[in-house]
Design a protein around this motif. Sequence first.
Motif, PDB file in Angstrom:
ATOM      1  N   VAL A 126       0.955  -1.267  -0.021  1.00 24.19           N
ATOM      2  CA  VAL A 126       0.084  -0.078  -0.118  1.00 24.19           C
ATOM      3  C   VAL A 126       0.765   1.335   0.094  1.00 24.19           C
ATOM      4  O   VAL A 126       0.529   1.996  -0.988  1.00 24.19           O
ATOM      5  CB  VAL A 126      -0.966  -0.155   1.060  1.00 24.19           C
ATOM      6  CG1 VAL A 126      -1.389   1.318   1.276  1.00 24.19           C
ATOM      7  CG2 VAL A 126      -2.168  -1.329   1.012  1.00 24.19           C
ATOM      8  N   VAL A 127       1.845   1.319   0.848  1.00 25.24           N
ATOM      9  CA  VAL A 127       2.615   2.302   0.838  1.00 25.24           C
ATOM     10  C   VAL A 127       3.669   2.433  -0.375  1.00 25.24           C
ATOM     11  O   VAL A 127       3.577   3.732  -1.084  1.00 25.24           O
ATOM     12  CB  VAL A 127       3.721   2.223   2.086  1.00 25.24           C
ATOM     13  CG1 VAL A 127       4.871   3.358   1.913  1.00 25.24           C
ATOM     14  CG2 VAL A 127       3.273   2.079   3.372  1.00 25.24           C
ATOM     15  N   TRP A 128       3.740   1.484  -1.174  1.00 24.51           N
ATOM     16  CA  TRP A 128       4.502   1.391  -2.579  1.00 24.51           C
ATOM     17  C   TRP A 128       3.612   2.239  -3.425  1.00 24.51           C
ATOM     18  O   TRP A 128       3.886   2.916  -4.213  1.00 24.51           O
ATOM     19  CB  TRP A 128       5.010   0.166  -2.911  1.00 24.51           C
ATOM     20  CG  TRP A 128       5.872   0.322  -4.035  1.00 24.51           C
ATOM     21  CD1 TRP A 128       7.050   0.474  -4.300  1.00 24.51           C
ATOM     22  CD2 TRP A 128       5.056  -0.178  -5.565  1.00 24.51           C
ATOM     23  NE1 TRP A 128       7.291   0.363  -5.865  1.00 24.51           N
ATOM     24  CE2 TRP A 128       6.068  -0.029  -6.466  1.00 24.51           C
ATOM     25  CE3 TRP A 128       3.928  -0.432  -6.013  1.00 24.51           C
ATOM     26  CZ2 TRP A 128       5.917  -0.174  -7.804  1.00 24.51           C
ATOM     27  CZ3 TRP A 128       3.693  -0.733  -7.213  1.00 24.51           C
ATOM     28  CH2 TRP A 128       4.578  -0.534  -7.832  1.00 24.51           C
ATOM     29  N   LEU A 129       2.387   1.806  -3.518  1.00 21.95           N
ATOM     30  CA  LEU A 129       1.438   2.120  -4.323  1.00 21.95           C
ATOM     31  C   LEU A 129       1.209   3.889  -4.127  1.00 21.95           C
ATOM     32  O   LEU A 129       1.014   4.567  -4.880  1.00 21.95           O
ATOM     33  CB  LEU A 129      -0.209   1.256  -4.138  1.00 21.95           C
ATOM     34  CG  LEU A 129      -1.165   2.116  -4.998  1.00 21.95           C
ATOM     35  CD1 LEU A 129      -0.788   1.601  -6.512  1.00 21.95           C
ATOM     36  CD2 LEU A 129      -2.389   1.298  -4.742  1.00 21.95           C
ATOM     37  N   LEU A 130       1.061   3.905  -2.772  1.00 23.03           N
ATOM     38  CA  LEU A 130       0.964   5.532  -2.482  1.00 23.03           C
ATOM     39  C   LEU A 130       2.381   6.268  -2.904  1.00 23.03           C
ATOM     40  O   LEU A 130       2.009   7.346  -3.616  1.00 23.03           O
ATOM     41  CB  LEU A 130       0.812   5.681  -0.941  1.00 23.03           C
ATOM     42  CG  LEU A 130      -0.438   5.412  -0.257  1.00 23.03           C
ATOM     43  CD1 LEU A 130      -0.658   5.564   1.124  1.00 23.03           C
ATOM     44  CD2 LEU A 130      -1.795   6.460  -0.829  1.00 23.03           C
ATOM     45  N   LEU A 131       3.458   5.919  -2.854  1.00 24.32           N
ATOM     46  CA  LEU A 131       4.763   6.560  -3.463  1.00 24.32           C
ATOM     47  C   LEU A 131       4.658   6.428  -5.053  1.00 24.32           C
ATOM     48  O   LEU A 131       4.825   7.750  -5.388  1.00 24.32           O
ATOM     49  CB  LEU A 131       5.946   5.640  -2.932  1.00 24.32           C
ATOM     50  CG  LEU A 131       6.083   5.811  -1.578  1.00 24.32           C
ATOM     51  CD1 LEU A 131       7.337   4.958  -1.060  1.00 24.32           C
ATOM     52  CD2 LEU A 131       6.545   7.195  -1.200  1.00 24.32           C
TER      53      LEU A 131
END
Length: 124
Positions: free
Chosen positions: A33-38
Amino acid sequence: MTETTVHTHAAPAAKVEGHAQTHQQHPIGLYLVVWLLLFVLSTFSYLVDYVGLQGYLRWSLILIFMVLKAGLIVAIFMHMAWERLALIYAILLPPLLVLVFVALMVSESHYVLFTRLTFFGAAP
């Protein structure tokens, strides 16, 4: 004879011999999820240039996206979200204070320029 106690900084599970050490593991979904947000924030940052925004709006959006991405990286990938509050203050407070001092210096530089132009006039 009195018994002395040795204080260590080890986790409670590591103090007892014969027991397996337990480590906190974060779910892989959190990292995805954090990778997608980045990825989304980077896309928005590139769209600011693609759309052709100019001036303070452009730089404000770029800086906001940059700070959000840096905050996600520090909080999740550097595990700062799970650290003690004292460690967070020790790491994040000095750069924040440097930014405050830079803002004060910028403000003072504008004042100095204003007073020089007022009292000495503009260059011929």
